[in-house]
Design a protein around this motif. Sequence first.
Motif, PDB file in Angstrom:
ATOM      1  N   ASN A  24       0.854  -1.186   0.000  1.00 15.82           N
ATOM      2  CA  ASN A  24       0.000   0.000   0.000  1.00 15.82           C
ATOM      3  C   ASN A  24       0.893   1.240   0.000  1.00 15.82           C
ATOM      4  OD1 ASN A  24       0.808   0.431   2.665  1.00 15.82           O
ATOM      5  ND2 ASN A  24      -1.099  -0.302   3.552  1.00 15.82           N
ATOM      6  N   ASN A  25       0.315   2.402   0.222  1.00 15.15           N
ATOM      7  CA  ASN A  25       1.073   3.650   0.175  1.00 15.15           C
ATOM      8  C   ASN A  25       1.603   4.079   1.540  1.00 15.15           C
ATOM      9  OD1 ASN A  25       1.123   5.109  -2.631  1.00 15.15           O
ATOM     10  ND2 ASN A  25      -0.770   3.958  -2.531  1.00 15.15           N
ATOM     11  N   GLY A  26       1.906   3.094   2.390  1.00 12.47           N
ATOM     12  CA  GLY A  26       2.542   3.373   3.672  1.00 12.47           C
ATOM     13  C   GLY A  26       1.611   3.360   4.871  1.00 12.47           C
ATOM     14  N   GLY A  27       0.361   2.992   4.675  1.00  9.18           N
ATOM     15  CA  GLY A  27      -0.587   2.989   5.781  1.00  9.18           C
ATOM     16  C   GLY A  27      -0.492   1.766   6.663  1.00  9.18           C
ATOM     17  N   SER A  80      -5.368  -6.070   9.300  1.00  9.52           N
ATOM     18  CA  SER A  80      -3.982  -5.707   9.604  1.00  9.52           C
ATOM     19  C   SER A  80      -3.325  -5.238   8.311  1.00  9.52           C
ATOM     20  CB  SER A  80      -3.210  -6.897  10.173  1.00  9.52           C
ATOM     21  OG  SER A  80      -2.918  -7.826   9.149  1.00  9.52           O
ATOM     22  N   GLY A  81      -2.123  -4.744   8.433  1.00 11.30           N
ATOM     23  CA  GLY A  81      -1.395  -4.297   7.257  1.00 11.30           C
ATOM     24  C   GLY A  81      -0.623  -5.407   6.570  1.00 11.30           C
ATOM     25  N   ALA A  82      -0.882  -6.671   6.963  1.00 10.63           N
ATOM     26  CA  ALA A  82      -0.148  -7.799   6.399  1.00 10.63           C
ATOM     27  C   ALA A  82      -0.347  -7.887   4.885  1.00 10.63           C
ATOM     28  CB  ALA A  82      -0.593  -9.093   7.065  1.00 10.63           C
ATOM     29  N   SER A  83       0.723  -8.207   4.200  1.00  7.47           N
ATOM     30  CA  SER A  83       0.703  -8.352   2.749  1.00  7.47           C
ATOM     31  C   SER A  83       0.982  -9.809   2.408  1.00  7.47           C
ATOM     32  CB  SER A  83       1.792  -7.459   2.156  1.00  7.47           C
ATOM     33  OG  SER A  83       1.879  -7.631   0.783  1.00  7.47           O
ATOM     34  N   VAL A 105      -9.993   5.686  -0.385  1.00  6.32           N
ATOM     35  CA  VAL A 105     -10.543   5.601   0.963  1.00  6.32           C
ATOM     36  C   VAL A 105     -10.754   7.026   1.475  1.00  6.32           C
ATOM     37  CG1 VAL A 105     -10.062   4.841   3.321  1.00  6.32           C
ATOM     38  CG2 VAL A 105      -9.398   3.404   1.400  1.00  6.32           C
ATOM     39  N   PRO A 106     -11.936   7.329   2.003  1.00  5.16           N
ATOM     40  CA  PRO A 106     -12.218   8.712   2.394  1.00  5.16           C
ATOM     41  C   PRO A 106     -11.291   9.300   3.445  1.00  5.16           C
ATOM     42  CG  PRO A 106     -14.232   7.417   2.332  1.00  5.16           C
ATOM     43  CD  PRO A 106     -13.084   6.466   2.149  1.00  5.16           C
ATOM     44  N   ARG A 111      -3.610   4.003   2.871  1.00  4.73           N
ATOM     45  CA  ARG A 111      -4.082   2.614   2.877  1.00  4.73           C
ATOM     46  C   ARG A 111      -4.362   2.080   1.471  1.00  4.73           C
ATOM     47  NH1 ARG A 111      -8.236   3.555   7.939  1.00  4.73           N
ATOM     48  NH2 ARG A 111      -6.645   3.354   9.562  1.00  4.73           N
ATOM     49  N   MET A 112      -4.395   2.949   0.503  1.00 10.94           N
ATOM     50  CA  MET A 112      -4.715   2.537  -0.860  1.00 10.94           C
ATOM     51  C   MET A 112      -3.590   1.686  -1.440  1.00 10.94           C
ATOM     52  SD  MET A 112      -7.711   3.695  -1.429  1.00 10.94           S
ATOM     53  CE  MET A 112      -7.797   3.349  -3.179  1.00 10.94           C
ATOM     54  N   PRO A 113      -3.948   0.729  -2.326  1.00 11.53           N
ATOM     55  CA  PRO A 113      -2.915  -0.144  -2.903  1.00 11.53           C
ATOM     56  C   PRO A 113      -1.924   0.627  -3.771  1.00 11.53           C
ATOM     57  CG  PRO A 113      -5.052  -0.541  -3.928  1.00 11.53           C
ATOM     58  CD  PRO A 113      -5.285   0.408  -2.815  1.00 11.53           C
ATOM     59  N   ARG A 114      -0.662   0.266  -3.654  1.00 13.81           N
ATOM     60  CA  ARG A 114       0.399   0.834  -4.490  1.00 13.81           C
ATOM     61  C   ARG A 114       0.819  -0.166  -5.560  1.00 13.81           C
ATOM     62  NH1 ARG A 114       5.355   1.298  -1.363  1.00 13.81           N
ATOM     63  NH2 ARG A 114       5.866  -0.673  -2.341  1.00 13.81           N
ATOM     64  N   ASP A 115       0.994  -1.427  -5.161  1.00 15.93           N
ATOM     65  CA  ASP A 115       1.383  -2.495  -6.084  1.00 15.93           C
ATOM     66  C   ASP A 115       0.311  -3.573  -6.034  1.00 15.93           C
ATOM     67  OD1 ASP A 115       3.752  -1.047  -6.316  1.00 15.93           O
ATOM     68  OD2 ASP A 115       4.837  -2.333  -4.901  1.00 15.93           O
TER      69      ASP A 115
END
Length: 150
Positions: A24-27, A80-83, A105-106, A111-115
Amino acid sequence: GRSYPFNAADIFSFRYLRIWMTANNGGDLFGIGELEVRATAGGPDLTTPATPCAASSWHPAGHIPGWLVDDTTYAWLTSSGASPAWVTVDMGAFTRVAEIAIWGVPDVIARMPRDFIFQWSNDGTTWTDIKTFTGITGWTASTATTFDLS
């Protein structure tokens, strides 16, 4: 010998669409505000609030997969932030898909996907990659970013 460009949107119809997210973008979590599936570029959304959705997880505060297609400002979030994280949409029948729109996401764009990879399946079990996107940044809250699948 002639060669022809591969255009997944022109060749394939499928029942299930999955977004496989690896960063994600670091969230702290992964999230998507809304997901629209379109048969043509700029066309109408083929999902409705009744479209079945599934996800790798969802936030205990109730940010369920169904919020991906509910036409509201609610958002799906992982627990969770698990990938990797993933979401799946069951179109109910074989459907031609040319474009996907993902709404930011408002509250937390990080939290938005980067890859991520868009994948298709006809049985909901075996997945085939359609198109890979990496380094996607610049999301805007409550605004759609469109992705051409051709």
